[in-house]
Write a protein that holds these residues in place. Structure first.
Motif, PDB file in Angstrom:
ATOM      1  N   GLN A 163      39.327  36.510  49.332  1.00  0.00           N
ATOM      2  CA  GLN A 163      39.536  37.944  49.121  1.00  0.00           C
ATOM      3  C   GLN A 163      41.016  38.255  48.924  1.00  0.00           C
ATOM      4  O   GLN A 163      41.392  38.973  47.993  1.00  0.00           O
ATOM      5  N   GLN A 164      41.859  37.679  49.766  1.00  0.00           N
ATOM      6  CA  GLN A 164      43.290  37.930  49.662  1.00  0.00           C
ATOM      7  C   GLN A 164      43.865  37.315  48.393  1.00  0.00           C
ATOM      8  O   GLN A 164      44.733  37.912  47.736  1.00  0.00           O
TER       9      GLN A 164
ATOM     10  N   TYR B 123      42.322  36.761  45.487  1.00  0.00           N
ATOM     11  CA  TYR B 123      41.960  37.613  44.363  1.00  0.00           C
ATOM     12  C   TYR B 123      42.806  38.878  44.349  1.00  0.00           C
ATOM     13  O   TYR B 123      43.301  39.315  43.295  1.00  0.00           O
ATOM     14  N   HIS B 124      42.977  39.487  45.499  1.00  0.00           N
ATOM     15  CA  HIS B 124      43.790  40.695  45.606  1.00  0.00           C
ATOM     16  C   HIS B 124      45.211  40.437  45.103  1.00  0.00           C
ATOM     17  O   HIS B 124      45.773  41.226  44.333  1.00  0.00           O
ATOM     18  N   ASP B 125      45.783  39.324  45.523  1.00  0.00           N
ATOM     19  CA  ASP B 125      47.165  39.015  45.162  1.00  0.00           C
ATOM     20  C   ASP B 125      47.306  38.734  43.659  1.00  0.00           C
ATOM     21  O   ASP B 125      48.317  39.110  43.049  1.00  0.00           O
TER      22      ASP B 125
ATOM     23  N   THR C 199      46.990  42.085  41.804  1.00  0.00           N
ATOM     24  CA  THR C 199      48.185  42.884  42.087  1.00  0.00           C
ATOM     25  C   THR C 199      49.384  42.353  41.310  1.00  0.00           C
ATOM     26  O   THR C 199      50.167  43.125  40.734  1.00  0.00           O
TER      27      THR C 199
ATOM     28  N   HIS D 208      35.756  42.735  46.931  1.00  0.00           N
ATOM     29  CA  HIS D 208      36.530  43.788  47.588  1.00  0.00           C
ATOM     30  C   HIS D 208      38.032  43.564  47.410  1.00  0.00           C
ATOM     31  O   HIS D 208      38.801  44.526  47.327  1.00  0.00           O
ATOM     32  N   GLY D 209      38.453  42.297  47.342  1.00  0.00           N
ATOM     33  CA  GLY D 209      39.861  42.012  47.074  1.00  0.00           C
ATOM     34  C   GLY D 209      40.280  42.541  45.721  1.00  0.00           C
ATOM     35  O   GLY D 209      41.358  43.149  45.582  1.00  0.00           O
ATOM     36  N   VAL D 210      39.431  42.336  44.709  1.00  0.00           N
ATOM     37  CA  VAL D 210      39.732  42.851  43.371  1.00  0.00           C
ATOM     38  C   VAL D 210      39.710  44.378  43.372  1.00  0.00           C
ATOM     39  O   VAL D 210      40.611  45.034  42.834  1.00  0.00           O
ATOM     40  N   TYR D 211      38.691  44.934  43.997  1.00  0.00           N
ATOM     41  CA  TYR D 211      38.550  46.399  44.025  1.00  0.00           C
ATOM     42  C   TYR D 211      39.756  47.070  44.675  1.00  0.00           C
ATOM     43  O   TYR D 211      40.290  48.046  44.132  1.00  0.00           O
ATOM     44  N   GLU D 212      40.180  46.554  45.793  1.00  0.00           N
ATOM     45  CA  GLU D 212      41.312  47.163  46.496  1.00  0.00           C
ATOM     46  C   GLU D 212      42.601  47.044  45.677  1.00  0.00           C
ATOM     47  O   GLU D 212      43.430  47.964  45.646  1.00  0.00           O
ATOM     48  N   ALA D 213      42.783  45.921  44.995  1.00  0.00           N
ATOM     49  CA  ALA D 213      43.976  45.754  44.163  1.00  0.00           C
ATOM     50  C   ALA D 213      43.977  46.736  42.997  1.00  0.00           C
ATOM     51  O   ALA D 213      45.003  47.323  42.663  1.00  0.00           O
TER      52      ALA D 213
END
Length: 315
Positions: free
Chosen positions: A248-249, A251-253, A256, A306-311
Motif C-alpha cells: 500500500q505504501q 503504491y502510494h509513494d 505521489t 487504497h494506497g493509489v486512491y489516497e495518493a
C-alpha cells in the motif's frame, strides 16, 4: 488498466471469462482508460499476411466507448508476439512495416488517441536489441514513428520499455533516440515507463530522476504497465497484513512521486498491468506466488488500491 479480451486468455477476458460480468463491472467502475493486454499485438491482430482479425480489438473499443473510457493502443512494433508469417517474411520488410502500422492506426484513429509505437527496442545496457526488425529494417524505430504520424497526424506516439526507471544507461539511450527523431522532425510524444517493479527496487530517488530527465527532454511520461512484486525471493506463502501494508505504501509513494515530479502537461497517464492478482503475468513468469495488483483473486480491493486512491486524492 490492461485487460484481456481474447479467447486465448479466457480466464481473464472481458468477453470469455467465467467472471466476465464481474470483470466488466469492476473495470468500468474503477478506471477511465483501457489498454489491450494482448489483442492489439501483431500476433493476434494480423495473424496472416493478407488477413487482419479485428473482432477482439473492436470489442475492446466498443466497451470503452460504451463506458466513456479512453483507449491507449499497445503495441504496433515489438520483437515478440509476432505471427509466424511476419517472423519469416521474405518480401519488402519496410513496405510490410508501413502497411501494418498504417492499416491499424487508420482503422482506430477516431477512437484511439495514443499508441505504444515501438516496444522494448533496447537492452538494459542501452544497446539496441537484436530483433527481426533491427535485422531487416535497421532504421525501423524512426520509420515506425514516421508511418504512425503519417497515418494519424493528431495521434500521440510513445516509446515503451521496462527498467527505464532503474537503468540510467537504458534511459539515456532512449532519450538520445528521441532526440534523434526530433532532429529529423519525426513526432514522438513521450516515453512509457512500464514500471514492473518490486517492493525494494528501484528507489524512489531513481524513479524521480528518470521522470525529471524525461520531462527535461520535452517528452511526456506514461506509467504504462505498473505492478509491484512483493514475493521477490519466493519465500512468502501469502500476502500477509504486513506485506499488504508495505505494498500500500509503495503504491502510494510511486503515484505521489509521479504527480509531484511530472507537471500536468507532461503526464501521459498511469496504467496498471492487469486487474486481478489471480491472472497477473507475474506468478507464471517467476514460478512462485505473488500479489502485484490492486485487486485480489475475488476482485476485491486490496490495501494497494487504497494506497493509489489516497495518493490521487491528495493531489
Amino acid at each position: 488498466m490492461a485487460v484481456g479480451v481474447g479467447q486465448f486468455e479466457s480466464q481473464s477476458s472481458l468477453r470469455y471469462s467465467p467472471q466476465a460480468t464481474a470483470l466488466q463491472q469492476t473495470v468500468a467502475r474503477e478506471f477511465n482508460l483501457l489498454v489491450a493486454e494482448n489483442v492489439m499485438k501483431p500476433q493476434y491482430l494480423h495473424p496472416e499476411e493478407n488477413r487482419y482479425f479485428w473482432e477482439d480489438a473492436d470489442y475492446l473499443v466498443s466497451f470503452a466507448k460504451r463506458h466513456g473510457m479512453a483507449i491507449h493502443g499497445h503495441t504496433l512494433v515489438w520483437h515478440q508476439a509476432l505471427p509466424a508469417w511476419m517472423q519469416h517474411y521474405s518480401g519488402n520488410w519496410d513496405g510490410m512495416l508501413k502497411e501494418h502500422i498504417s492499416t491499424v492506426v487508420s482503422r482506430y484513429s477516431a477512437d484511439i488517441a495514443s499508441w505504444d509505437v515501438v516496444n522494448e527496442a533496447f537492452l538494459d545496457d542501452g544497446t539496441p536489441r537484436d530483433s527481426v526488425w533491427q535485422q531487416h529494417v535497421p532504421d525501423y524505430i524512426a520509420k515506425a514513428f514516421y508511418y504512425a504520424n503519417q497515418s494519424d497526424p493528431d495521434g500521440e506516439w510513445y516509446y515503451n520499455d521496462y527498467n527505464l526507471e532503474g537503468m540510467p544507461k537504458k534511459l539515456d539511450a532512449v532519450l538520445a533516440m528521441a532526440n534523434g527523431l526530433r532532429q529529423r522532425q519525426i513526432g514522438m510524444t513521450g516515453i512509457g515507463f512500464q514500471m514492473h517493479i518490486d517492493r525494494y527496487w528501484p528507489s524512489l530517488e531513481s524513479i524521480r530522476t528518470a521522470f525529471e530527465k524525461t520531462v527535461a527532454a520535452g517528452l511526456k511520461v506514461r506509467i504504462s504497465e505498473l505492478d509491484i512484486r512483493m514475493n521477490v525471493n519466493g519465500d512468502e506463502a501469502q500476502l500477509s497484513a504486513q506485506l499488504a501494508a508495505i505494498q500500500q505504501q509503495r503504491y502510494h509513494d510511486i503515484i505521489t512521486t509521479y504527480l509531484q515530479t511530472v507537471p500536468a502537461e507532461y503526464r501521459g497517464g498511469i496504467s496498471f498491468w492487469g486487474v486481478s492478482d489471480k491472472y497477473s503475468w507475474v506468478p507464471a513468469y517467476y514460478q512462485h506466488a505473488d500479489w502485484p495488483l490492486l485487486f485480489d483473486d475475488h476482485l476485491q480491493r486490496k490495501a494497494a488500491w487504497h494506497g493509489v486512491y489516497e495518493a490521487l486524492r491528495a493531489q
